[in-house]
Structure formats: structure tokens, C-alpha cells
Motif scaffolding. Structure first.
Motif, PDB file in Angstrom:
ATOM      1  N   LYS A 224       8.249   0.575   9.380  1.00  0.00           N
ATOM      2  CA  LYS A 224       7.429   1.668   8.844  1.00  0.00           C
ATOM      3  C   LYS A 224       6.409   1.136   7.841  1.00  0.00           C
ATOM      4  O   LYS A 224       5.224   1.449   7.925  1.00  0.00           O
ATOM      5  CB  LYS A 224       8.311   2.703   8.129  1.00  0.00           C
ATOM      6  N   ALA A 225       6.903   0.360   6.872  1.00  0.00           N
ATOM      7  CA  ALA A 225       6.026  -0.157   5.825  1.00  0.00           C
ATOM      8  C   ALA A 225       4.939  -1.052   6.401  1.00  0.00           C
ATOM      9  O   ALA A 225       3.776  -0.998   5.975  1.00  0.00           O
ATOM     10  CB  ALA A 225       6.853  -0.919   4.785  1.00  0.00           C
ATOM     11  N   THR A 226       5.301  -1.869   7.383  1.00  0.00           N
ATOM     12  CA  THR A 226       4.345  -2.800   7.987  1.00  0.00           C
ATOM     13  C   THR A 226       3.287  -2.055   8.782  1.00  0.00           C
ATOM     14  O   THR A 226       2.096  -2.387   8.713  1.00  0.00           O
ATOM     15  CB  THR A 226       5.084  -3.821   8.871  1.00  0.00           C
TER      16      THR A 226
ATOM     17  N   TRP B 255       3.561   5.088   0.482  1.00  0.00           N
ATOM     18  CA  TRP B 255       4.990   4.882   0.757  1.00  0.00           C
ATOM     19  C   TRP B 255       5.841   5.872  -0.028  1.00  0.00           C
ATOM     20  O   TRP B 255       6.800   6.433   0.500  1.00  0.00           O
ATOM     21  CB  TRP B 255       5.398   3.462   0.425  1.00  0.00           C
ATOM     22  N   ILE B 256       5.509   6.088  -1.308  1.00  0.00           N
ATOM     23  CA  ILE B 256       6.269   7.034  -2.132  1.00  0.00           C
ATOM     24  C   ILE B 256       6.145   8.441  -1.563  1.00  0.00           C
ATOM     25  O   ILE B 256       7.143   9.160  -1.429  1.00  0.00           O
ATOM     26  CB  ILE B 256       5.802   6.991  -3.602  1.00  0.00           C
ATOM     27  N   THR B 257       4.934   8.847  -1.224  1.00  0.00           N
ATOM     28  CA  THR B 257       4.704  10.191  -0.676  1.00  0.00           C
ATOM     29  C   THR B 257       5.534  10.416   0.582  1.00  0.00           C
ATOM     30  O   THR B 257       6.154  11.467   0.750  1.00  0.00           O
ATOM     31  CB  THR B 257       3.208  10.394  -0.367  1.00  0.00           C
TER      32      THR B 257
ATOM     33  N   PHE C 230      12.347   3.545  -1.346  1.00  0.00           N
ATOM     34  CA  PHE C 230      11.770   2.888  -0.175  1.00  0.00           C
ATOM     35  C   PHE C 230      10.593   2.001  -0.605  1.00  0.00           C
ATOM     36  O   PHE C 230      10.514   0.832  -0.219  1.00  0.00           O
ATOM     37  CB  PHE C 230      11.294   3.950   0.828  1.00  0.00           C
ATOM     38  N   ALA C 231       9.678   2.572  -1.385  1.00  0.00           N
ATOM     39  CA  ALA C 231       8.482   1.830  -1.798  1.00  0.00           C
ATOM     40  C   ALA C 231       8.857   0.563  -2.568  1.00  0.00           C
ATOM     41  O   ALA C 231       8.338  -0.520  -2.294  1.00  0.00           O
ATOM     42  CB  ALA C 231       7.566   2.721  -2.634  1.00  0.00           C
ATOM     43  N   ASP C 232       9.759   0.692  -3.513  1.00  0.00           N
ATOM     44  CA  ASP C 232      10.163  -0.481  -4.306  1.00  0.00           C
ATOM     45  C   ASP C 232      10.848  -1.533  -3.437  1.00  0.00           C
ATOM     46  O   ASP C 232      10.632  -2.733  -3.614  1.00  0.00           O
ATOM     47  CB  ASP C 232      11.076  -0.052  -5.457  1.00  0.00           C
ATOM     48  N   ALA C 233      11.667  -1.094  -2.490  1.00  0.00           N
ATOM     49  CA  ALA C 233      12.331  -2.041  -1.581  1.00  0.00           C
ATOM     50  C   ALA C 233      11.309  -2.792  -0.729  1.00  0.00           C
ATOM     51  O   ALA C 233      11.443  -3.995  -0.505  1.00  0.00           O
ATOM     52  CB  ALA C 233      13.336  -1.307  -0.693  1.00  0.00           C
ATOM     53  N   GLN C 234      10.275  -2.098  -0.263  1.00  0.00           N
ATOM     54  CA  GLN C 234       9.273  -2.754   0.582  1.00  0.00           C
ATOM     55  C   GLN C 234       8.350  -3.652  -0.227  1.00  0.00           C
ATOM     56  O   GLN C 234       7.885  -4.683   0.277  1.00  0.00           O
ATOM     57  CB  GLN C 234       8.491  -1.716   1.389  1.00  0.00           C
ATOM     58  N   VAL C 235       8.094  -3.313  -1.479  1.00  0.00           N
ATOM     59  CA  VAL C 235       7.364  -4.238  -2.358  1.00  0.00           C
ATOM     60  C   VAL C 235       8.167  -5.527  -2.488  1.00  0.00           C
ATOM     61  O   VAL C 235       7.608  -6.628  -2.399  1.00  0.00           O
ATOM     62  CB  VAL C 235       7.091  -3.613  -3.742  1.00  0.00           C
ATOM     63  N   ALA C 236       9.476  -5.415  -2.670  1.00  0.00           N
ATOM     64  CA  ALA C 236      10.331  -6.607  -2.780  1.00  0.00           C
ATOM     65  C   ALA C 236      10.262  -7.442  -1.503  1.00  0.00           C
ATOM     66  O   ALA C 236      10.174  -8.675  -1.565  1.00  0.00           O
ATOM     67  CB  ALA C 236      11.771  -6.200  -3.084  1.00  0.00           C
TER      68      ALA C 236
END
Length: 155
Positions: free
Chosen positions: A69-71, A103-105, A111-117
Motif C-alpha cells: 500500500k505504502a509503496t 498515509w495517516i489519512t 501505519f504511517a510511522d511503520a512505513q517511514v521506518a
């Protein structure tokens, strides 16, 4: 059967299920509008990239569902803002000014913080670009992005 066909089906199902919300959130956060074109994607086991115009995106097959999703959003974000940047210019610091909030929205802060990591672990330009973007509050990121768009649209 192609070794990446299940991953391709996963990306396709994601877009079918959430594409309208993803597009709306990305356009709202960026203030930009996607071109009216189909975007082709090739799913394989290689680094993801956004492609450009008629050139297809490449999406890594082995990512877990959340990183898919993030990608997808990350690579679509490059496409959405591509006309603001010169070829070869690193647009990640600017992409990250607004993609984090998308991502937050869509999926929440966890989720957003995990994908930043996940992205930070990729090394190269990612850690510095995330440090730049996340040094600002959400309102400051939005203002910095709006200022960037205004400056680059005048070029």
C-alpha cells in the motif's frame, strides 16, 4: 504460472478496493491532479520505481500488504509531482512533505510511522528526506509543500 502473478493480483485488488480513496487523498494533500491516463505497472522482484507518463511503474512483489500500500502511494506520488522536478533531481524530501499525511489519512499514524521506518531502512536518500519532512508539524509540512508547488509552477 508466473512467479509474480499473486503479487500482481494483490496490487490490482488493492487498487480496485481502495484506488478511488487513494487518488482522492493524494490529490487533496498535494493540491495536484492526476493526469487522465491508465498507469501500467510491472510487478517483479526489484526496487520499485514510478515510471513516467507512458513508462510503466515497477512494484516489488515480495513486500508485505502494508508496504505494498505504502509503496503504491509513494510511487504514484512521484508521478503526481513529477512535472515539478527536473529529471534526476531528488524529489523525496518534497514528496515526504505530503505523503506521510496521506498515509495517516488513509490508514492512521501507526501505519504511517511503520512505513517511514521501512523506508528509512532502505538507506540512500531516504533517512535524510524523512528527517527533513518530519522536522515540520503537519501544518508546516502543508505550508512548505504549497510554497514549493507555487515556486516550481512559476518555472
Amino acid at each position: 504460472m508466473d512467479q509474480f502473478s499473486q503479487a500482481a493480483r494483490d496490487y490490482n485488488a488493492l487498487w480496485t478496493r481502495e484506488g478511488a480513496q487513494i487518488r482522492a487523498a493524494m490529490e487533496a494533500a498535494s493540491g495536484l491532479t492526476f493526469e487522465d491516463r491508465d498507469v501500467k505497472a510491472i510487478v517483479l522482484e526489484a526496487p520499485s520505481d514510478s515510471g513516467y507518463k507512458d513508462l510503466p511503474m515497477h512494484l516489488r512483489a515480495s513486500y508485505p500488504p502494508d508496504t505494498k500500500k505504502a509503496t503504491l502511494i509513494h510511487e504514484l506520488g512521484h508521478r503526481l509531482q513529477s512535472d515539478l522536478f527536473r529529471q534526476g533531481e531528488d524529489d523525496h524530501p518534497f514528496l515526504f512533505l505530503w505523503i506521510y499525511d496521506v498515509w495517516i489519512t488513509l490508514y492512521g499514524r501507526e501505519f504511517a510511522d511503520a512505513q517511514v521506518a521501512v523506508e528509512r531502512q532502505r538507506g540512500r536518500m531516504y533517512p535524510a528526506a524523512w528527517d527533513f519532512a518530519l522536522a515540520f508539524t503537519a501544518d508546516q509540512r502543508a505550508a512548505k509543500w504549497k510554497e514549493t508547488v507555487a515556486q516550481r509552477m512559476r518555472r
